[in-house]
Design a protein around this motif. Structure first.
Motif, PDB file in Angstrom:
ATOM      1  N   TRP A 193       2.633  -1.442  -5.192  1.00 15.08           N
ATOM      2  CA  TRP A 193       3.581  -0.650  -4.389  1.00 15.08           C
ATOM      3  C   TRP A 193       2.864   0.104  -3.274  1.00 15.08           C
ATOM      4  O   TRP A 193       3.309   0.102  -2.120  1.00 15.08           O
ATOM      5  CB  TRP A 193       4.301   0.311  -5.337  1.00 15.08           C
ATOM      6  CG  TRP A 193       5.245   1.280  -4.715  1.00 15.08           C
ATOM      7  CD1 TRP A 193       6.388   1.001  -4.025  1.00 15.08           C
ATOM      8  CD2 TRP A 193       5.157   2.712  -4.780  1.00 15.08           C
ATOM      9  NE1 TRP A 193       7.012   2.165  -3.645  1.00 15.08           N
ATOM     10  CE2 TRP A 193       6.285   3.227  -4.096  1.00 15.08           C
ATOM     11  CE3 TRP A 193       4.243   3.594  -5.359  1.00 15.08           C
ATOM     12  CZ2 TRP A 193       6.509   4.608  -3.968  1.00 15.08           C
ATOM     13  CZ3 TRP A 193       4.472   4.962  -5.241  1.00 15.08           C
ATOM     14  CH2 TRP A 193       5.585   5.450  -4.545  1.00 15.08           C
ATOM     15  N   VAL A 194       1.724   0.725  -3.603  1.00 14.35           N
ATOM     16  CA  VAL A 194       0.944   1.446  -2.592  1.00 14.35           C
ATOM     17  C   VAL A 194       0.394   0.487  -1.554  1.00 14.35           C
ATOM     18  O   VAL A 194       0.463   0.744  -0.341  1.00 14.35           O
ATOM     19  CB  VAL A 194      -0.196   2.247  -3.267  1.00 14.35           C
ATOM     20  CG1 VAL A 194      -1.133   2.842  -2.210  1.00 14.35           C
ATOM     21  CG2 VAL A 194       0.364   3.350  -4.155  1.00 14.35           C
ATOM     22  N   GLU A 195      -0.170  -0.639  -2.009  1.00 12.37           N
ATOM     23  CA  GLU A 195      -0.763  -1.619  -1.090  1.00 12.37           C
ATOM     24  C   GLU A 195       0.256  -2.174  -0.106  1.00 12.37           C
ATOM     25  O   GLU A 195      -0.080  -2.495   1.034  1.00 12.37           O
ATOM     26  CB  GLU A 195      -1.403  -2.753  -1.888  1.00 12.37           C
ATOM     27  CG  GLU A 195      -2.693  -2.384  -2.595  1.00 12.37           C
ATOM     28  CD  GLU A 195      -3.786  -1.994  -1.614  1.00 12.37           C
ATOM     29  OE1 GLU A 195      -4.083  -2.802  -0.715  1.00 12.37           O
ATOM     30  OE2 GLU A 195      -4.328  -0.872  -1.740  1.00 12.37           O
ATOM     31  N   ARG A 196       1.496  -2.280  -0.516  1.00  6.34           N
ATOM     32  CA  ARG A 196       2.538  -2.861   0.352  1.00  6.34           C
ATOM     33  C   ARG A 196       3.298  -1.800   1.149  1.00  6.34           C
ATOM     34  O   ARG A 196       4.304  -2.108   1.788  1.00  6.34           O
ATOM     35  CB  ARG A 196       3.509  -3.685  -0.489  1.00  6.34           C
ATOM     36  CG  ARG A 196       2.841  -4.859  -1.207  1.00  6.34           C
ATOM     37  CD  ARG A 196       3.847  -5.751  -1.889  1.00  6.34           C
ATOM     38  NE  ARG A 196       3.218  -6.637  -2.881  1.00  6.34           N
ATOM     39  CZ  ARG A 196       3.881  -7.557  -3.576  1.00  6.34           C
ATOM     40  NH1 ARG A 196       5.183  -7.737  -3.380  1.00  6.34           N
ATOM     41  NH2 ARG A 196       3.255  -8.303  -4.471  1.00  6.34           N
ATOM     42  N   GLY A 197       2.817  -0.590   1.099  1.00  5.03           N
ATOM     43  CA  GLY A 197       3.399   0.443   1.969  1.00  5.03           C
ATOM     44  C   GLY A 197       4.560   1.207   1.383  1.00  5.03           C
ATOM     45  O   GLY A 197       5.444   1.648   2.121  1.00  5.03           O
ATOM     46  N   PHE A 198       4.637   1.342   0.060  1.00  5.92           N
ATOM     47  CA  PHE A 198       5.631   2.153  -0.623  1.00  5.92           C
ATOM     48  C   PHE A 198       7.077   1.668  -0.385  1.00  5.92           C
ATOM     49  O   PHE A 198       7.953   2.459  -0.038  1.00  5.92           O
ATOM     50  CB  PHE A 198       5.518   3.633  -0.210  1.00  5.92           C
ATOM     51  CG  PHE A 198       4.133   4.195  -0.326  1.00  5.92           C
ATOM     52  CD1 PHE A 198       3.663   4.682  -1.524  1.00  5.92           C
ATOM     53  CD2 PHE A 198       3.287   4.228   0.777  1.00  5.92           C
ATOM     54  CE1 PHE A 198       2.376   5.207  -1.636  1.00  5.92           C
ATOM     55  CE2 PHE A 198       2.000   4.746   0.676  1.00  5.92           C
ATOM     56  CZ  PHE A 198       1.541   5.228  -0.539  1.00  5.92           C
ATOM     57  N   PRO A 199       7.346   0.375  -0.577  1.00  2.76           N
ATOM     58  CA  PRO A 199       8.712  -0.118  -0.348  1.00  2.76           C
ATOM     59  C   PRO A 199       9.688   0.419  -1.397  1.00  2.76           C
ATOM     60  O   PRO A 199       9.295   0.788  -2.509  1.00  2.76           O
ATOM     61  CB  PRO A 199       8.564  -1.636  -0.467  1.00  2.76           C
ATOM     62  CG  PRO A 199       7.398  -1.810  -1.387  1.00  2.76           C
ATOM     63  CD  PRO A 199       6.457  -0.701  -1.041  1.00  2.76           C
ATOM     64  N   GLN A 200      10.951   0.451  -1.033  1.00  2.00           N
ATOM     65  CA  GLN A 200      12.017   0.880  -1.942  1.00  2.00           C
ATOM     66  C   GLN A 200      13.035  -0.268  -2.101  1.00  2.00           C
ATOM     67  O   GLN A 200      12.925  -1.297  -1.441  1.00  2.00           O
ATOM     68  CB  GLN A 200      12.715   2.129  -1.380  1.00  2.00           C
ATOM     69  CG  GLN A 200      11.789   3.302  -1.085  1.00  2.00           C
ATOM     70  CD  GLN A 200      11.237   3.958  -2.323  1.00  2.00           C
ATOM     71  OE1 GLN A 200      11.929   4.056  -3.341  1.00  2.00           O
ATOM     72  NE2 GLN A 200       9.977   4.393  -2.275  1.00  2.00           N
ATOM     73  N   GLY A 201      14.005  -0.072  -2.966  1.00  2.00           N
ATOM     74  CA  GLY A 201      15.096  -1.032  -3.107  1.00  2.00           C
ATOM     75  C   GLY A 201      14.646  -2.406  -3.551  1.00  2.00           C
ATOM     76  O   GLY A 201      13.766  -2.555  -4.407  1.00  2.00           O
TER      77      GLY A 201
END
Length: 377
Positions: A354-362
């Motif tokens: 999640w951190v590596e991918r830029g904190f995406p949501q949904g």
């Protein structure tokens, strides 16, 4: 109303408020001097309904609170005995005698609050005009009275001085530098961090290091560290981030977290500041500023990024609020993961992705969860 209650001619503004007003600066602390005793001050102000707190009554100081404004009122004093750390005082009605016990000429200016008349007993106005910080009287005597004045001399030079410091003052500070060892480490740390927090203290710190002023209390600071302080000052200016004394101290000491802990302990810094100083000097640096901020905290991330000269990256997280991982162990168990150590392990893997991918949501975050669970199945 406060000053009127003390009576005509019985109160004058003094010190920083006068100095800063003359320089066109905002006066943060309002100090008033008076020949009245602290008990007379309390009676006079109490008679008109002004709240008074005896904050330092043995030294003649009370604090008045009127219309939301806090004013320190101190009876005129003279020193009876001093030992370099504290003084025994006697009250007086002599304005010049009170001025004579102060440290620098620019801090010994009085102003009548009614007429604006200035009272300058030691040529402080000339020193203010010439950007010169000068001890009142014999510098060695002033330092013998309070050893902290060594550091204050340089702090005030960093703020108000230009060019080289006053020669007599510098000579006395160098000669008596070892007197700093007699002071509490808390007082040293407070004064040093205030000095370092000035807009650009590098030139002044360079003079201090060159003359060995800090050697007795901070021998770890060497001349070779000064370019790092200069780069940090530049990075702070470029990023628009407020100068910070602790961060600048980190720029002056070796990049060794264990040593930083020892220095912080020696200076009696708070536990929070000890951890922050040790974190700031670590060489490890994640070039993804938001990932770094999430992992070690925004303040520590800004420290490391600015110390590395990465002004733009530091600015990018200065007002960023790190999000919380949008999933907990209970959700993973609900999705079929067996309770136990595997839950914590899987959460860590999800968090890393999640951190590596830029904190995406949904849906993007749901996809990460599905991928990790499938891989761990």
């Amino acid at each position: 109303m406060l000053l009127q209650a003390l009576g005509p001619g019985q109160a004058r503004f003094v010190g920083g408020a006068v100095r800063d007003s003359l320089l066109g600066l905002e006066a943060k602390d309002l100090d008033v001097a008076t020949p009245l005793s602290p008990y007379e001050v309390m009676r006079a102000l109490g008679a008109v309904g002004i709240k008074v707190v005896p904050t330092g009554i043995t030294h003649g100081t009370v604090t008045a609170i009127s219309d939301g404004q806090v004013v320190e009122i101190t009876t005129l004093r003279s020193d009876v005995t001093t030992d370099g750390r504290r003084a025994t005082v006697a009250f007086t009605d002599d304005w010049q005698q009170d001025a004579a016990r102060r440290d620098f000429t620019i801090n010994a200016l009085f102003a009548d609050p009614q007429t604006g008349e200035l009272f300058d007993y030691f040529d402080g106005l000339a020193d203010l005009r010439d950007h010169r910080v000068r001890f009142i009287g014999d510098p060695l005597t002033r330092i013998a009275e309070d050893h902290l004045r060594i550091l204050r001399f340089f702090r005030f030079h960093a703020r108000f001085g230009k060019g080289q410091p006053d020669e007599a003052g510098l000579r006395a500070c160098v000669l008596r530098a070892n007197d700093l060892m007699a002071l509490s480490r808390e007082r040293i740390a407070d004064e040093l961090l205030k000095l370092l927090a000035h807009p650009d203290p590098a030139a002044t710190v360079s003079i201090m290091v060159e003359h060995g002023v800090l050697a007795s209390v901070l021998p770890e600071i060497e001349q070779s560290a000064l370019p790092r302080l200069e780069r940090l000052v530049q990075a702070e200016q470029q990023s628009g981030i407020v100068p910070d004394g602790l961060r600048r101290l980190a720029s002056l000491i070796p990049c060794d977290p264990a040593l930083a802990e020892k220095i912080a302990a020696r200076l009696k810094l708070s536990n929070r500041d000890r951890k922050r100083l040790a974190s700031a000097v670590q060489a490890e640096l994640d070039l993804n500023p938001r990932a770094l901020s999430y992992r070690i905290g925004t303040e520590s991330a800004i420290d490391r990024l600015l110390l590395a000269g990465l002004a733009e990256q530091a600015a990018s997280v200065a007002h960023w609020d790190p999000p919380r991982l949008p999933i907990g162990g209970g959700v993973l168990i609900h999705k079929g993961l067996a309770p136990g150590p595997a839950v914590a392990k899987t959460l860590k893997i999800i968090e890393h992705q999640w951190v590596e991918r830029g904190f995406p949501q949904g849906p993007e975050f749901d996809a990460i969860v599905s991928e990790v669970l499938a891989a761990e199945a």
